[in-house]
Design a protein around this motif. Structure first.
Motif, PDB file in Angstrom:
ATOM      1  N   TRP A 111       0.856  -1.186   0.000  1.00 33.92           N
ATOM      2  CA  TRP A 111       0.000   0.000   0.000  1.00 33.92           C
ATOM      3  C   TRP A 111       0.892   1.236   0.000  1.00 33.92           C
ATOM      4  O   TRP A 111       1.883   1.308   0.757  1.00 33.92           O
ATOM      5  CB  TRP A 111      -0.890   0.030   1.243  1.00 33.92           C
ATOM      6  CG  TRP A 111      -2.059  -0.900   1.217  1.00 33.92           C
ATOM      7  CD1 TRP A 111      -2.176  -2.127   1.805  1.00 33.92           C
ATOM      8  CD2 TRP A 111      -3.334  -0.648   0.592  1.00 33.92           C
ATOM      9  NE1 TRP A 111      -3.424  -2.658   1.572  1.00 33.92           N
ATOM     10  CE2 TRP A 111      -4.157  -1.772   0.838  1.00 33.92           C
ATOM     11  CE3 TRP A 111      -3.859   0.412  -0.144  1.00 33.92           C
ATOM     12  CZ2 TRP A 111      -5.462  -1.865   0.372  1.00 33.92           C
ATOM     13  CZ3 TRP A 111      -5.161   0.318  -0.609  1.00 33.92           C
ATOM     14  CH2 TRP A 111      -5.944  -0.810  -0.348  1.00 33.92           C
ATOM     15  N   TYR A 112       0.514   2.189  -0.839  1.00 31.03           N
ATOM     16  CA  TYR A 112       1.180   3.483  -0.896  1.00 31.03           C
ATOM     17  C   TYR A 112       0.112   4.564  -0.834  1.00 31.03           C
ATOM     18  O   TYR A 112      -1.060   4.324  -1.140  1.00 31.03           O
ATOM     19  CB  TYR A 112       1.937   3.651  -2.222  1.00 31.03           C
ATOM     20  CG  TYR A 112       3.096   2.713  -2.437  1.00 31.03           C
ATOM     21  CD1 TYR A 112       2.904   1.437  -2.958  1.00 31.03           C
ATOM     22  CD2 TYR A 112       4.401   3.110  -2.140  1.00 31.03           C
ATOM     23  CE1 TYR A 112       3.973   0.578  -3.166  1.00 31.03           C
ATOM     24  CE2 TYR A 112       5.476   2.263  -2.349  1.00 31.03           C
ATOM     25  CZ  TYR A 112       5.260   0.999  -2.859  1.00 31.03           C
ATOM     26  OH  TYR A 112       6.316   0.150  -3.066  1.00 31.03           O
ATOM     27  N   ARG A 113       0.554   5.768  -0.490  1.00 32.33           N
ATOM     28  CA  ARG A 113      -0.342   6.922  -0.485  1.00 32.33           C
ATOM     29  C   ARG A 113       0.314   8.012  -1.327  1.00 32.33           C
ATOM     30  O   ARG A 113       1.511   8.283  -1.173  1.00 32.33           O
ATOM     31  CB  ARG A 113      -0.547   7.397   0.953  1.00 32.33           C
ATOM     32  CG  ARG A 113      -1.373   8.655   1.091  1.00 32.33           C
ATOM     33  CD  ARG A 113      -1.738   8.922   2.521  1.00 32.33           C
ATOM     34  NE  ARG A 113      -0.625   9.345   3.354  1.00 32.33           N
ATOM     35  CZ  ARG A 113      -0.769   9.754   4.608  1.00 32.33           C
ATOM     36  NH1 ARG A 113      -1.978   9.782   5.144  1.00 32.33           N
ATOM     37  NH2 ARG A 113       0.277  10.123   5.313  1.00 32.33           N
ATOM     38  N   GLN A 114      -0.482   8.641  -2.195  1.00 37.05           N
ATOM     39  CA  GLN A 114       0.063   9.682  -3.059  1.00 37.05           C
ATOM     40  C   GLN A 114      -0.735  10.960  -2.866  1.00 37.05           C
ATOM     41  O   GLN A 114      -1.914  11.019  -3.225  1.00 37.05           O
ATOM     42  CB  GLN A 114       0.038   9.249  -4.529  1.00 37.05           C
ATOM     43  CG  GLN A 114       0.742  10.221  -5.454  1.00 37.05           C
ATOM     44  CD  GLN A 114       0.851   9.706  -6.867  1.00 37.05           C
ATOM     45  OE1 GLN A 114       0.170   8.768  -7.262  1.00 37.05           O
ATOM     46  NE2 GLN A 114       1.729  10.315  -7.662  1.00 37.05           N
ATOM     47  N   SER A 115      -0.076  11.949  -2.318  1.00 39.53           N
ATOM     48  CA  SER A 115      -0.691  13.261  -2.164  1.00 39.53           C
ATOM     49  C   SER A 115      -0.405  14.094  -3.407  1.00 39.53           C
ATOM     50  O   SER A 115       0.506  13.776  -4.182  1.00 39.53           O
ATOM     51  CB  SER A 115      -0.131  13.958  -0.923  1.00 39.53           C
ATOM     52  OG  SER A 115      -0.382  13.172   0.226  1.00 39.53           O
ATOM     53  N   LEU A 116      -1.170  15.157  -3.564  1.00 43.01           N
ATOM     54  CA  LEU A 116      -1.054  15.994  -4.761  1.00 43.01           C
ATOM     55  C   LEU A 116       0.368  16.540  -4.916  1.00 43.01           C
ATOM     56  O   LEU A 116       0.928  17.084  -3.971  1.00 43.01           O
ATOM     57  CB  LEU A 116      -2.055  17.147  -4.657  1.00 43.01           C
ATOM     58  CG  LEU A 116      -2.400  17.854  -5.964  1.00 43.01           C
ATOM     59  CD1 LEU A 116      -3.040  16.887  -6.940  1.00 43.01           C
ATOM     60  CD2 LEU A 116      -3.317  19.032  -5.689  1.00 43.01           C
ATOM     61  N   GLY A 117       0.946  16.345  -6.091  1.00 42.90           N
ATOM     62  CA  GLY A 117       2.270  16.878  -6.369  1.00 42.90           C
ATOM     63  C   GLY A 117       3.414  16.075  -5.791  1.00 42.90           C
ATOM     64  O   GLY A 117       4.567  16.510  -5.832  1.00 42.90           O
ATOM     65  N   GLN A 118       3.107  14.903  -5.244  1.00 39.84           N
ATOM     66  CA  GLN A 118       4.139  14.067  -4.631  1.00 39.84           C
ATOM     67  C   GLN A 118       4.187  12.705  -5.296  1.00 39.84           C
ATOM     68  O   GLN A 118       3.247  12.295  -5.973  1.00 39.84           O
ATOM     69  CB  GLN A 118       3.845  13.876  -3.135  1.00 39.84           C
ATOM     70  CG  GLN A 118       3.710  15.152  -2.340  1.00 39.84           C
ATOM     71  CD  GLN A 118       5.006  15.901  -2.255  1.00 39.84           C
ATOM     72  OE1 GLN A 118       6.077  15.314  -2.042  1.00 39.84           O
ATOM     73  NE2 GLN A 118       4.956  17.215  -2.427  1.00 39.84           N
ATOM     74  N   GLY A 119       5.283  12.002  -5.098  1.00 39.84           N
ATOM     75  CA  GLY A 119       5.329  10.622  -5.517  1.00 39.84           C
ATOM     76  C   GLY A 119       4.649   9.733  -4.500  1.00 39.84           C
ATOM     77  O   GLY A 119       4.367  10.163  -3.375  1.00 39.84           O
ATOM     78  N   PRO A 120       4.376   8.488  -4.877  1.00 41.11           N
ATOM     79  CA  PRO A 120       3.778   7.563  -3.909  1.00 41.11           C
ATOM     80  C   PRO A 120       4.679   7.389  -2.688  1.00 41.11           C
ATOM     81  O   PRO A 120       5.899   7.334  -2.807  1.00 41.11           O
ATOM     82  CB  PRO A 120       3.674   6.252  -4.712  1.00 41.11           C
ATOM     83  CG  PRO A 120       3.628   6.688  -6.146  1.00 41.11           C
ATOM     84  CD  PRO A 120       4.510   7.891  -6.216  1.00 41.11           C
ATOM     85  N   GLU A 121       4.038   7.301  -1.536  1.00 41.79           N
ATOM     86  CA  GLU A 121       4.739   7.157  -0.261  1.00 41.79           C
ATOM     87  C   GLU A 121       4.322   5.824   0.351  1.00 41.79           C
ATOM     88  O   GLU A 121       3.129   5.555   0.517  1.00 41.79           O
ATOM     89  CB  GLU A 121       4.333   8.330   0.636  1.00 41.79           C
ATOM     90  CG  GLU A 121       4.867   8.283   2.045  1.00 41.79           C
ATOM     91  CD  GLU A 121       4.173   9.317   2.924  1.00 41.79           C
ATOM     92  OE1 GLU A 121       4.732   9.642   3.981  1.00 41.79           O
ATOM     93  OE2 GLU A 121       3.063   9.770   2.584  1.00 41.79           O
ATOM     94  N   PHE A 122       5.297   5.009   0.707  1.00 41.64           N
ATOM     95  CA  PHE A 122       5.041   3.667   1.218  1.00 41.64           C
ATOM     96  C   PHE A 122       4.275   3.694   2.539  1.00 41.64           C
ATOM     97  O   PHE A 122       4.559   4.503   3.430  1.00 41.64           O
ATOM     98  CB  PHE A 122       6.384   2.967   1.422  1.00 41.64           C
ATOM     99  CG  PHE A 122       6.315   1.682   2.188  1.00 41.64           C
ATOM    100  CD1 PHE A 122       6.788   1.606   3.487  1.00 41.64           C
ATOM    101  CD2 PHE A 122       5.752   0.545   1.622  1.00 41.64           C
ATOM    102  CE1 PHE A 122       6.732   0.425   4.202  1.00 41.64           C
ATOM    103  CE2 PHE A 122       5.691  -0.637   2.330  1.00 41.64           C
ATOM    104  CZ  PHE A 122       6.177  -0.701   3.621  1.00 41.64           C
ATOM    105  N   LEU A 123       3.337   2.765   2.670  1.00 44.36           N
ATOM    106  CA  LEU A 123       2.612   2.594   3.927  1.00 44.36           C
ATOM    107  C   LEU A 123       2.936   1.244   4.572  1.00 44.36           C
ATOM    108  O   LEU A 123       3.419   1.171   5.696  1.00 44.36           O
ATOM    109  CB  LEU A 123       1.101   2.701   3.691  1.00 44.36           C
ATOM    110  CG  LEU A 123       0.587   4.043   3.197  1.00 44.36           C
ATOM    111  CD1 LEU A 123      -0.910   3.955   2.917  1.00 44.36           C
ATOM    112  CD2 LEU A 123       0.879   5.156   4.197  1.00 44.36           C
TER     113      LEU A 123
END
Lengths: 116, 116
Positions: free
Chosen positions: B34-46
């Motif tokens: 699972w990753y989370r991607q906020s606006l203007g960012q790359g995916p961030e690992f969860l």
């Protein structure tokens, strides 16, 4: 901790121009490197990857990337872009000192716009 | 064959509510991310699962976030007491798991979560 820097936020090119997108990671050691692409309205998909061996790797759609260990870099290149290359490009790494052995660490992405 | 699927594609919820996001990986893939991607960012690992167990949950931001994969296939990401800052696209990826998490990850389309 491992991190990835992509130098350009938005690149605008005309068709047939050459492309180079920069990517640097922060820690050495044994790393695996990836470029992912996200076309408008589509999923992230793998463009190319480096695990070991020849540092010049070729991917889909004429893209290639060169791993330069001494520079902690993995730049993406394409000699002649097409309008259909308009997309967002993400560099990612796993492994390395301070890195992971599973999850990917992504850069912020570079948006490429190709003018017809 | 079918790729990674995620449901719902969009979720709007009020601050303080509980949400569940579902991921169906590619059949036979033992690794799920699972990753989370906020606006203007790359995916961030969860979080990363190998089979039924969480191999690495170091990316979960706090104890309001929890994920399960009870049968080693479908996974659910659960967010309690949602906050406006949780608004993002939540991405799921799967891989074969043959090389302990270093193989190609295939991404789903994501669930766009908006907390009002």
């Amino acid at each position: 901790a491992q991190s990835v820097s992509q130098h350009n936020h938005h690149v605008i090119l005309s068709e047939a121009a050459s492309l180079e997108l920069g990517c640097n990671y922060s820690y050495g050691g044994t790393v695996n490197l990836f470029w992912y692409v996200q076309y408008p309205g589509q999923h992230l998909q793998l463009l190319l990857k480096y695990f070991s061996g020849d540092p010049l790797v070729k991917g889909i759609k004429g893209f290639e990337a060169e791993f330069i260990k001494s520079k902690f870099s993995f730049n993406l290149r394409k000699p002649s872009v097409q309008w259909s290359d308009t997309a967002e490009y993400f560099c990612a790494v796993n492994g390395g000192y301070g890195g992971s052995q599973g999850n990917l660490i992504f850069g912020k992405g570079t948006k490429l716009s190709v003018k017809p | 064959g079918a790729g990674v699927s995620q449901t719902p594609s969009n979720k709007v919820t009020e601050k303080g509510k509980y949400v569940e996001l579902r991921c169906d990986p590619i059949s036979g893939h033992t690794a799920l991310y699972w990753y989370r991607q906020s606006l203007g960012q790359g995916p961030e690992f969860l979080i990363y699962f190998q089979g039924t167990g969480a191999a690495d949950d170091s990316g979960l931001p706090n104890d309001r976030f929890f994920a399960v994969r009870p049968e080693g296939s479908v996974s659910t990401l659960k967010i309690q007491r949602t906050e406006r800052g949780d608004s993002a696209v939540y991405l799921c990826a799967s891989s074969s798991g043959r090389t302990g998490g270093l193989d190609e990850q295939y991404f789903g389309p994501g669930t766009r979560l908006t907390v009002t």
